[in-house]
Scaffold this motif. Structure first.
Motif, PDB file in Angstrom:
ATOM      1  N   GLN A  66      -6.913  13.113   7.583  1.00 64.52           N
ATOM      2  CA  GLN A  66      -6.208  11.983   8.177  1.00 64.52           C
ATOM      3  C   GLN A  66      -5.549  11.165   7.069  1.00 64.52           C
ATOM      4  OE1 GLN A  66      -9.620  10.263  10.196  1.00 64.52           O
ATOM      5  NE2 GLN A  66      -9.621   8.528   8.809  1.00 64.52           N
ATOM      6  N   TYR A  67      -4.626  10.323   7.478  1.00 70.02           N
ATOM      7  CA  TYR A  67      -3.892   9.506   6.503  1.00 70.02           C
ATOM      8  C   TYR A  67      -4.685   8.241   6.184  1.00 70.02           C
ATOM      9  CZ  TYR A  67       0.106  12.548   6.913  1.00 70.02           C
ATOM     10  OH  TYR A  67       0.921  13.638   6.865  1.00 70.02           O
ATOM     11  N   GLN A  68      -4.431   7.764   4.991  1.00 69.35           N
ATOM     12  CA  GLN A  68      -5.084   6.534   4.537  1.00 69.35           C
ATOM     13  C   GLN A  68      -4.093   5.704   3.751  1.00 69.35           C
ATOM     14  OE1 GLN A  68      -8.300   8.147   2.183  1.00 69.35           O
ATOM     15  NE2 GLN A  68      -7.033   8.334   0.337  1.00 69.35           N
ATOM     16  N   LEU A  69      -4.381   4.429   3.629  1.00 62.89           N
ATOM     17  CA  LEU A  69      -3.569   3.515   2.823  1.00 62.89           C
ATOM     18  C   LEU A  69      -4.313   3.224   1.536  1.00 62.89           C
ATOM     19  CD1 LEU A  69      -2.464   0.902   5.498  1.00 62.89           C
ATOM     20  CD2 LEU A  69      -1.186   2.872   4.654  1.00 62.89           C
ATOM     21  N   ARG A  70      -3.641   3.455   0.422  1.00 65.87           N
ATOM     22  CA  ARG A  70      -4.199   3.058  -0.883  1.00 65.87           C
ATOM     23  C   ARG A  70      -3.593   1.701  -1.219  1.00 65.87           C
ATOM     24  NH1 ARG A  70      -2.649   3.781  -6.431  1.00 65.87           N
ATOM     25  NH2 ARG A  70      -4.476   3.369  -7.719  1.00 65.87           N
ATOM     26  N   LEU A  71      -4.442   0.680  -1.257  1.00 60.43           N
ATOM     27  CA  LEU A  71      -3.965  -0.675  -1.537  1.00 60.43           C
ATOM     28  C   LEU A  71      -3.587  -0.792  -3.005  1.00 60.43           C
ATOM     29  CD1 LEU A  71      -6.574  -2.719   0.533  1.00 60.43           C
ATOM     30  CD2 LEU A  71      -4.341  -1.852   1.248  1.00 60.43           C
ATOM     31  N   LEU A  72      -2.350  -1.244  -3.259  1.00 58.08           N
ATOM     32  CA  LEU A  72      -1.831  -1.336  -4.633  1.00 58.08           C
ATOM     33  C   LEU A  72      -1.799  -2.765  -5.150  1.00 58.08           C
ATOM     34  CD1 LEU A  72       1.204   1.078  -4.146  1.00 58.08           C
ATOM     35  CD2 LEU A  72      -1.051   1.637  -5.103  1.00 58.08           C
ATOM     36  N   ALA A  81       0.840  -1.201   0.000  1.00 59.07           N
ATOM     37  CA  ALA A  81       0.000   0.000   0.000  1.00 59.07           C
ATOM     38  C   ALA A  81       0.873   1.249   0.000  1.00 59.07           C
ATOM     39  CB  ALA A  81      -0.910  -0.013   1.228  1.00 59.07           C
ATOM     40  N   GLN A  82       0.244   2.347  -0.360  1.00 59.35           N
ATOM     41  CA  GLN A  82       0.913   3.648  -0.344  1.00 59.35           C
ATOM     42  C   GLN A  82       0.151   4.569   0.602  1.00 59.35           C
ATOM     43  OE1 GLN A  82       0.665   6.144  -3.902  1.00 59.35           O
ATOM     44  NE2 GLN A  82       2.860   6.526  -3.700  1.00 59.35           N
ATOM     45  N   VAL A  83       0.903   5.282   1.421  1.00 58.05           N
ATOM     46  CA  VAL A  83       0.297   6.215   2.371  1.00 58.05           C
ATOM     47  C   VAL A  83      -0.059   7.507   1.632  1.00 58.05           C
ATOM     48  CG1 VAL A  83       0.658   7.557   4.477  1.00 58.05           C
ATOM     49  CG2 VAL A  83       1.632   5.243   4.282  1.00 58.05           C
ATOM     50  N   ASN A  84      -1.302   7.949   1.796  1.00 57.74           N
ATOM     51  CA  ASN A  84      -1.773   9.210   1.225  1.00 57.74           C
ATOM     52  C   ASN A  84      -2.520   9.980   2.307  1.00 57.74           C
ATOM     53  OD1 ASN A  84      -1.002   8.749  -1.540  1.00 57.74           O
ATOM     54  ND2 ASN A  84      -2.674   7.290  -1.674  1.00 57.74           N
ATOM     55  N   LYS A  85      -2.568  11.277   2.152  1.00 54.81           N
ATOM     56  CA  LYS A  85      -3.333  12.085   3.103  1.00 54.81           C
ATOM     57  C   LYS A  85      -4.688  12.385   2.494  1.00 54.81           C
ATOM     58  CE  LYS A  85      -3.198  15.805   6.330  1.00 54.81           C
ATOM     59  NZ  LYS A  85      -2.416  16.805   7.008  1.00 54.81           N
ATOM     60  N   ASN A  86      -5.732  12.064   3.241  1.00 56.46           N
ATOM     61  CA  ASN A  86      -7.087  12.403   2.829  1.00 56.46           C
ATOM     62  C   ASN A  86      -7.364  13.810   3.351  1.00 56.46           C
ATOM     63  OD1 ASN A  86      -9.939  12.752   2.859  1.00 56.46           O
ATOM     64  ND2 ASN A  86     -10.164  10.534   2.613  1.00 56.46           N
ATOM     65  N   GLU A  87      -7.311  14.786   2.460  1.00 60.15           N
ATOM     66  CA  GLU A  87      -7.453  16.194   2.856  1.00 60.15           C
ATOM     67  C   GLU A  87      -8.846  16.480   3.407  1.00 60.15           C
ATOM     68  OE1 GLU A  87      -4.949  18.230   3.039  1.00 60.15           O
ATOM     69  OE2 GLU A  87      -3.518  16.968   1.969  1.00 60.15           O
ATOM     70  N   GLY A 135      -6.887   6.605  10.725  1.00 62.62           N
ATOM     71  CA  GLY A 135      -7.322   7.253  11.958  1.00 62.62           C
ATOM     72  C   GLY A 135      -6.567   8.557  12.153  1.00 62.62           C
ATOM     73  N   LYS A 136      -7.130   9.435  12.944  1.00 62.57           N
ATOM     74  CA  LYS A 136      -6.568  10.790  13.094  1.00 62.57           C
ATOM     75  C   LYS A 136      -5.247  10.806  13.842  1.00 62.57           C
ATOM     76  CE  LYS A 136     -10.793  13.275  12.481  1.00 62.57           C
ATOM     77  NZ  LYS A 136     -10.893  14.464  11.750  1.00 62.57           N
ATOM     78  N   GLY A 137      -4.985   9.844  14.693  1.00 62.64           N
ATOM     79  CA  GLY A 137      -3.764   9.862  15.492  1.00 62.64           C
ATOM     80  C   GLY A 137      -2.535   9.338  14.760  1.00 62.64           C
ATOM     81  N   ASN A 138      -2.701   8.780  13.585  1.00 61.74           N
ATOM     82  CA  ASN A 138      -1.584   8.177  12.850  1.00 61.74           C
ATOM     83  C   ASN A 138      -1.054   9.136  11.794  1.00 61.74           C
ATOM     84  OD1 ASN A 138      -1.726   5.654  14.170  1.00 61.74           O
ATOM     85  ND2 ASN A 138      -3.422   5.041  12.857  1.00 61.74           N
ATOM     86  N   ALA A 139       0.147   9.628  12.020  1.00 66.12           N
ATOM     87  CA  ALA A 139       0.796  10.504  11.048  1.00 66.12           C
ATOM     88  C   ALA A 139       1.942   9.724  10.415  1.00 66.12           C
ATOM     89  CB  ALA A 139       1.317  11.765  11.723  1.00 66.12           C
ATOM     90  N   MET A 140       1.949   9.683   9.095  1.00 66.31           N
ATOM     91  CA  MET A 140       2.997   8.961   8.375  1.00 66.31           C
ATOM     92  C   MET A 140       3.469   9.814   7.216  1.00 66.31           C
ATOM     93  SD  MET A 140       1.393   5.144   8.296  1.00 66.31           S
ATOM     94  CE  MET A 140       2.916   4.250   8.241  1.00 66.31           C
ATOM     95  N   SER A 141       4.584   9.434   6.636  1.00 66.95           N
ATOM     96  CA  SER A 141       5.114  10.153   5.476  1.00 66.95           C
ATOM     97  C   SER A 141       4.227   9.893   4.264  1.00 66.95           C
ATOM     98  CB  SER A 141       6.534   9.687   5.166  1.00 66.95           C
ATOM     99  OG  SER A 141       7.383   9.958   6.240  1.00 66.95           O
ATOM    100  N   GLU A 142       3.874  10.953   3.593  1.00 65.41           N
ATOM    101  CA  GLU A 142       3.064  10.833   2.378  1.00 65.41           C
ATOM    102  C   GLU A 142       3.868  10.093   1.303  1.00 65.41           C
ATOM    103  OE1 GLU A 142      -0.450  12.471   0.159  1.00 65.41           O
ATOM    104  OE2 GLU A 142       0.272  13.582   1.879  1.00 65.41           O
ATOM    105  N   LYS A 143       3.195   9.244   0.551  1.00 63.32           N
ATOM    106  CA  LYS A 143       3.736   8.447  -0.562  1.00 63.32           C
ATOM    107  C   LYS A 143       4.606   7.272  -0.097  1.00 63.32           C
ATOM    108  CE  LYS A 143       1.871  11.190  -3.580  1.00 63.32           C
ATOM    109  NZ  LYS A 143       0.594  10.831  -4.130  1.00 63.32           N
ATOM    110  N   LEU A 144       4.732   7.060   1.203  1.00 62.94           N
ATOM    111  CA  LEU A 144       5.513   5.946   1.734  1.00 62.94           C
ATOM    112  C   LEU A 144       4.872   4.634   1.312  1.00 62.94           C
ATOM    113  CD1 LEU A 144       7.790   4.959   3.732  1.00 62.94           C
ATOM    114  CD2 LEU A 144       6.005   4.963   5.490  1.00 62.94           C
ATOM    115  N   LEU A 145       5.688   3.675   0.856  1.00 65.42           N
ATOM    116  CA  LEU A 145       5.184   2.343   0.548  1.00 65.42           C
ATOM    117  C   LEU A 145       5.282   1.490   1.809  1.00 65.42           C
ATOM    118  CD1 LEU A 145       6.707   1.558  -2.966  1.00 65.42           C
ATOM    119  CD2 LEU A 145       4.353   2.175  -2.419  1.00 65.42           C
ATOM    120  N   VAL A 146       4.204   0.765   2.091  1.00 67.14           N
ATOM    121  CA  VAL A 146       4.163  -0.072   3.287  1.00 67.14           C
ATOM    122  C   VAL A 146       3.593  -1.445   2.937  1.00 67.14           C
ATOM    123  CG1 VAL A 146       3.933   1.845   4.924  1.00 67.14           C
ATOM    124  CG2 VAL A 146       1.882   0.808   3.950  1.00 67.14           C
ATOM    125  N   LEU A 147       3.960  -2.421   3.757  1.00 69.71           N
ATOM    126  CA  LEU A 147       3.334  -3.737   3.707  1.00 69.71           C
ATOM    127  C   LEU A 147       2.360  -3.779   4.871  1.00 69.71           C
ATOM    128  CD1 LEU A 147       6.449  -5.960   2.999  1.00 69.71           C
ATOM    129  CD2 LEU A 147       4.589  -5.444   1.424  1.00 69.71           C
TER     130      LEU A 147
END
Length: 147
Positions: free
Chosen positions: A15-21, A5-11, A42-54
Motif C-alpha cells: 500500500q502507499y504511504q506518505l513520508r513526511l519531509l 510529504a512524498q508518496v512512496n509505495k510500501n512493498e 490504506g489499501k484503497g488509495n493509489a497515488m503516483s510514486e514520488k509525488l509531493l503532497v501537502l
C-alpha cells in the motif's frame, strides 16, 4: 498541522504511504523532519510514486486534507527563487540588519550621553547666571548704601 510529504509505495504492506519531509511551524516557517516518519494511506488509495503532497493532519494523526504540492512548489519558485532570494542572501541581509541595529544603538547611546552633557552644562550656566545676578545685586546694594 500541515506537512510536506512524498508518496512512496510500501512493498511489504502493498500500500502507499506518505513520508513526511517538513512541518509547517508558522505561516512562512517550515522545519525539516530529520527522522523517518511515515503515514500509511490504506489499501484503497493509489497515488503516483514520488509525488509531493501537502497534507493536513489532525492532532490524533488522521489525514484531514491531502493535495498535490505542485502549485505550492511553483509559487515558492516564483516568489523566492526567481528573484534571487537565496538562503545566503537572506543570511547576508540578516547580518546587515543586525549591524545597522548595533550602529543605531551606539548612536542612540551617544546622543543620550550628549544630551546629558548638554543638560549638565545648561545647569552650570544657570547656576553661574544666578551667581552673577546675586553678585551684581549685592554690589549694587553696597553702592546704594555708600551714597
Amino acid at each position: 498541522m500541515r506537512y510536506l510529504a512524498q508518496v512512496n509505495k510500501n512493498e511489504f504492506l502493498e500500500q502507499y504511504q506518505l513520508r513526511l519531509l517538513a512541518r509547517q511551524e508558522a505561516e512562512n516557517l517550515w522545519a525539516l523532519i530529520p527522522e523517518e516518519a511515515v503515514i500509511l494511506l490504506g489499501k484503497g488509495n493509489a497515488m503516483s510514486e514520488k509525488l509531493l503532497v501537502l497534507v493536513e493532519l489532525s492532532s490524533t494523526g488522521d489525514i484531514e486534507r491531502l493535495e498535490d504540492a505542485t502549485s505550492w512548489v511553483l509559487y515558492l519558485v516564483q516568489a523566492y527563487l526567481s528573484t534571487g532570494v537565496t538562503p545566503d542572501f537572506l543570511q547576508q541581509e540578516t547580518e546587515r540588519a543586525e549591524h545597522w541595529r548595533q550602529a543605531l544603538t551606539l548612536q542612540n547611546q551617544d546622543l543620550a550621553r550628549r544630551s546629558l552633557e548638554l543638560e549638565a552644562r545648561r545647569e552650570q550656566i544657570q547656576a553661574l547666571e544666578e551667581s552673577i545676578k546675586k553678585d551684581r545685586n549685592g554690589s549694587h546694594k553696597e553702592e546704594q548704601g555708600d551714597s
